[in-house]
Design a protein around this motif. Structure first.
Motif, short mmCIF file in Angstrom:
data_model
loop_
_atom_site.label_atom_id
_atom_site.label_comp_id
_atom_site.label_asym_id
_atom_site.label_seq_id
_atom_site.Cartn_x
_atom_site.Cartn_y
_atom_site.Cartn_z
N LEU A 248 15.31 12.91 -0.94
CA LEU A 248 14.07 12.38 -1.48
C LEU A 248 14.30 11.11 -2.29
N THR A 249 15.30 11.14 -3.18
CA THR A 249 15.53 10.00 -4.07
C THR A 249 15.95 8.77 -3.30
N THR A 250 16.92 8.92 -2.39
CA THR A 250 17.37 7.76 -1.63
C THR A 250 16.27 7.21 -0.73
N THR A 251 15.43 8.09 -0.20
CA THR A 251 14.30 7.61 0.61
C THR A 251 13.38 6.72 -0.21
N ILE A 252 13.09 7.13 -1.43
CA ILE A 252 12.25 6.31 -2.31
C ILE A 252 12.92 4.96 -2.56
N HIS A 253 14.23 4.97 -2.77
CA HIS A 253 14.96 3.72 -2.98
C HIS A 253 14.89 2.83 -1.74
N VAL A 254 15.06 3.42 -0.57
CA VAL A 254 15.02 2.67 0.68
C VAL A 254 13.65 2.02 0.86
N ILE A 255 12.59 2.80 0.66
CA ILE A 255 11.24 2.27 0.84
C ILE A 255 10.95 1.17 -0.17
N HIS B 138 10.68 -14.39 -17.57
CA HIS B 138 10.63 -13.47 -16.43
C HIS B 138 10.55 -12.01 -16.83
N ASP B 139 11.08 -11.64 -18.01
CA ASP B 139 11.00 -10.24 -18.42
C ASP B 139 9.55 -9.83 -18.67
N ILE B 140 8.78 -10.72 -19.31
CA ILE B 140 7.37 -10.43 -19.55
C ILE B 140 6.59 -10.42 -18.24
N ALA B 141 6.83 -11.44 -17.40
CA ALA B 141 6.13 -11.52 -16.12
C ALA B 141 6.41 -10.29 -15.26
N GLY B 142 7.69 -9.86 -15.23
CA GLY B 142 8.04 -8.71 -14.41
C GLY B 142 7.41 -7.43 -14.91
N GLY B 143 7.45 -7.21 -16.22
CA GLY B 143 6.84 -6.01 -16.77
C GLY B 143 5.34 -5.95 -16.50
N LEU B 144 4.66 -7.09 -16.66
CA LEU B 144 3.23 -7.14 -16.40
C LEU B 144 2.93 -6.89 -14.93
N LEU B 145 3.76 -7.45 -14.04
CA LEU B 145 3.54 -7.24 -12.61
C LEU B 145 3.71 -5.76 -12.24
N LEU B 146 4.74 -5.11 -12.78
CA LEU B 146 4.96 -3.70 -12.47
C LEU B 146 3.85 -2.83 -13.05
N ASP B 147 3.33 -3.19 -14.21
CA ASP B 147 2.16 -2.49 -14.75
C ASP B 147 0.97 -2.65 -13.82
N TYR B 148 0.79 -3.87 -13.32
CA TYR B 148 -0.30 -4.16 -12.39
C TYR B 148 -0.15 -3.36 -11.12
N TRP B 149 1.08 -3.21 -10.66
CA TRP B 149 1.35 -2.44 -9.46
C TRP B 149 1.33 -0.93 -9.70
N ARG B 150 1.14 -0.53 -10.95
CA ARG B 150 1.08 0.89 -11.34
C ARG B 150 2.40 1.62 -11.11
N PHE B 151 3.51 0.91 -11.29
CA PHE B 151 4.81 1.59 -11.32
C PHE B 151 4.87 2.49 -12.55
N PRO C 174 0.81 -1.23 0.00
CA PRO C 174 0.00 0.00 0.00
C PRO C 174 0.84 1.27 0.00
N ILE C 175 1.95 1.25 0.76
CA ILE C 175 2.78 2.47 0.80
C ILE C 175 3.48 2.71 -0.53
N LEU C 176 3.92 1.64 -1.20
CA LEU C 176 4.51 1.80 -2.54
C LEU C 176 3.48 2.31 -3.53
N ALA C 177 2.27 1.78 -3.42
CA ALA C 177 1.20 2.22 -4.33
C ALA C 177 0.98 3.73 -4.21
N ARG C 178 0.98 4.23 -2.99
CA ARG C 178 0.78 5.66 -2.78
C ARG C 178 1.96 6.48 -3.30
N ILE C 179 3.17 5.99 -3.05
CA ILE C 179 4.36 6.72 -3.50
C ILE C 179 4.39 6.80 -5.02
N PHE C 180 4.14 5.67 -5.71
CA PHE C 180 4.24 5.68 -7.16
C PHE C 180 3.04 6.34 -7.82
#
Length: 268
Positions: free
Chosen positions: A82-89, A185-198, A22-28
């Motif tokens: 800001l940038t490193t905080t996003i990386h840490v989270i 895995h490249d297709i699976a990963g891209g689809l997952l990140l799309d699903y997560w709204r990255f 949930p916190i990543l969803a809000r950040i992205f």
């Protein structure tokens, strides 16, 4: 997400396909709308007691003195930036989702070390070539192989067979994955990140890191070069040679970031 589920009808979306933090969803969501700043990032983190405590613990470990402790999230973000905080989270939240597969913890940790190393190298390459927003390159490297983590989480035994086929028979890993999962895995990963709204360019790091090299400033190519260097380091092979890239310097420059992020994600 139906496109992923259709590849393997036995997958249970609630049990197997990981939901975004949930916190990543809000950040992205804020990143996608270009509306993320130190103040609202502090508000997002403060709303989660566990993440807030982790941020304060890490900030105090890195920056506090015996007479001055960091006591609030805003000050922690200012110290990290800001940038490193996003990386840490991102690192800690993604690790918490994937690095708890029963019986496969060691394998998950090794994969996650690879992600962190690629991220650190990609950021160094971006800095060397003065590319805009090196932080995006770090994030792309951090999740470029997330499809492998997802496949391990969904069916670790089946994925172990794919890895064994790759290592024992010399078959390209993506082809071995297709034997056992019908996709790579490249297709699976891209689809997952799309699903997560990255952000779409970060999802492209998963989709494109195995595509043919174009230029360092090309997102998929840059992440792919970092991936190649990381693979050489982790398999004790000679570093690859690129006529216009001082690979040894890139590796040295990436080391501090790599060690910090391993510590942050509790990966040793």
């Amino acid at each position: 997400m139906e496109s992923i589920l259709s590849f393997h009808p036995n997958w249970n979306v609630n049990a197997n396909i990981p939901s975004p933090s949930p916190i990543l969803a809000r950040i992205f969501e804020k990143l996608n709308s270009s509306d993320l700043n130190i103040k609202n990032l502090a508000e997002i983190i403060t709303a989660d007691a566990e993440v807030s405590a982790r941020m304060l613990r890490l900030a105090n470990a890195a920056y506090s003195s015996p007479t001055s402790k960091i006591s609030n999230v805003l000050d922690a973000i200012i110290q990290f930036g800001l940038t490193t905080t996003i990386h840490v989270i991102t690192a800690t939240e993604v690790a918490s989702i994937f690095c708890k597969v029963p019986g496969k913890l060691g394998m998950m940790k090794n994969h996650w070390k690879h992600h962190i190393l690629v991220a650190s190298l990609a950021e160094s390459i971006a800095n060397l070539h003065n590319l805009p927003d090196p932080g995006r390159w770090f994030l792309g490297g951090l999740v470029h192989d997330i499809g492998r983590l997802m496949m391990l989480k969904v069916d670790s035994d089946r994925y172990s067979l794919a890895i064994e086929m790759h290592e024992m028979e010399g078959i390209d890993l993506r082809e071995a994955e297709k034997v056992y999962f019908d996709y790579s895995h490249d297709i699976a990963g891209g689809l997952l990140l799309d699903y997560w709204r990255f952000p779409s360019d970060i999802a492209d790091a998963a989709y494109e890191h195995h595509t043919e090299f174009k230029a360092y400033e090309d997102y998929g190519s840059g992440i792919g070069v970092a991936d190649t260097i990381a693979n050489a380091i982790q398999t004790n092979q000679s570093l690859p040679h690129y006529s216009d890239l001082p690979v040894s310097e890139i590796v040295i420059a990436a080391n501090d970031r790599y060690e910090l992020m391993k510590k942050v994600a509790s990966i040793n």
